[in-house]
Design a protein around this motif. Sequence first.
Motif, PDB file in Angstrom:
ATOM      1  N   VAL A   1       2.323   5.020   6.105  1.00  0.00           N
ATOM      2  CA  VAL A   1       1.197   4.026   6.236  1.00  0.00           C
ATOM      3  C   VAL A   1       0.927   3.475   7.366  1.00  0.00           C
ATOM      4  O   VAL A   1       1.990   3.668   8.343  1.00  0.00           O
ATOM      5  CB  VAL A   1       1.821   2.745   5.154  1.00  0.00           C
TER       6      VAL A   1
ATOM      7  N   VAL B   1      -9.577  -1.481  -3.496  1.00  0.00           N
ATOM      8  CA  VAL B   1      -8.699  -0.535  -3.325  1.00  0.00           C
ATOM      9  C   VAL B   1      -9.615   0.785  -3.156  1.00  0.00           C
ATOM     10  O   VAL B   1     -10.438   0.989  -4.358  1.00  0.00           O
ATOM     11  CB  VAL B   1      -7.526  -0.259  -4.323  1.00  0.00           C
TER      12      VAL B   1
ATOM     13  N   THR C   1       0.866  -1.177  -0.164  1.00  0.00           N
ATOM     14  CA  THR C   1      -0.282  -0.032  -0.108  1.00  0.00           C
ATOM     15  C   THR C   1       0.882   1.238   0.017  1.00  0.00           C
ATOM     16  O   THR C   1       0.311   2.371  -0.565  1.00  0.00           O
ATOM     17  CB  THR C   1      -0.877   0.076   1.260  1.00  0.00           C
TER      18      THR C   1
ATOM     19  N   THR D   1      -6.547   3.358   0.305  1.00  0.00           N
ATOM     20  CA  THR D   1      -6.769   2.353   1.225  1.00  0.00           C
ATOM     21  C   THR D   1      -6.929   1.178   0.629  1.00  0.00           C
ATOM     22  O   THR D   1      -7.679   0.933  -0.481  1.00  0.00           O
ATOM     23  CB  THR D   1      -8.176   2.617   1.999  1.00  0.00           C
ATOM     24  N   VAL D   2      -6.361   0.050   1.084  1.00  0.00           N
ATOM     25  CA  VAL D   2      -6.162  -1.459   0.666  1.00  0.00           C
ATOM     26  C   VAL D   2      -6.843  -2.280   1.414  1.00  0.00           C
ATOM     27  O   VAL D   2      -6.127  -2.286   2.638  1.00  0.00           O
ATOM     28  CB  VAL D   2      -4.994  -1.805  -0.293  1.00  0.00           C
TER      29      VAL D   2
END
Length: 292
Positions: free
Chosen positions: A86, A119, A49, A64-65
């Motif tokens: 992150v 995602v 990410t 955002t994953v």
Amino acid sequence: MGRIVRAISKDASVVCSAIDGKDIVCEIERVHQSSAVVTAALGRLAMGTSLMGFGMKGEDDRVTVKIDGGGPAGQLIAVADSYGNVKADVMQPVVELPPNSIGKLDVAGAVGVDGAITVIKDLGLKEPYVGQVPLVSGEIAEDITAYLAQSEQVPSVTALGVLINPDLTVKNAGGFLIQVLPFASDEIITQIEQNIAKMQSVTKLMEDGRTTDEIALMALDGLEPNVLDDFKVDYRCDCSRERTERVLISLGEQELNDIIKDGDVDIKCHFCGKHYSFTPDEVRKLLEESKK
């Protein structure tokens, strides 16, 4: 603190971003007190990410994953800013599984393969961009590659790895993301394929002393690459008391009244573990302010 290096081929048709994420994954293990296989899974997702977020155009852009594969770890989530910083969270931080068929941590077993990768890109527009594709392996890197190819039509190669010591501390962690632009020639794509075939795993390269920029340049060997960027990145949570207040207000009048009746409320941030406490009077004041 981690590090991201971005290299580019001479003709600018291929970009490789490589990350040294050991400190980021160490912080994940500290915050979540996760078992080895979950540390590896969430560490891979956080680094992937970070690589996806790094270099987004807007200073306030966020990616955002989410991965929900139906495995015992439950949903995994990571959020990165445009600088690659992150934060990450997992539903079940402690999962114990035997090694997989090649004697490695069974990340796919913890994550599961019956689900999707989602995602969400907040680019400052009216609505965020949301893309979702089915998981292909539950190993994280392959799933990110599949997402980029299917949802964003960006041919790419993703490699991510976390090496855990026998005492469950993090020995090293890193990865890279190669993205090929539409005007890249077939010869360039063939060169990349040959480079990847020759490269050892990221964790083995790091164990042998290879630096992040060396790994990025190795991936683009034969394409006359140059290092474009070199940035420090970190595990960083942007929670605050003010943000927590906004979350409380968003619950609505009825729920806030119920909270007031229950006495003091303690809210824990799932990304960093910080606690924010509110007295009934403080919640009542928030309720009154929300009506103005």
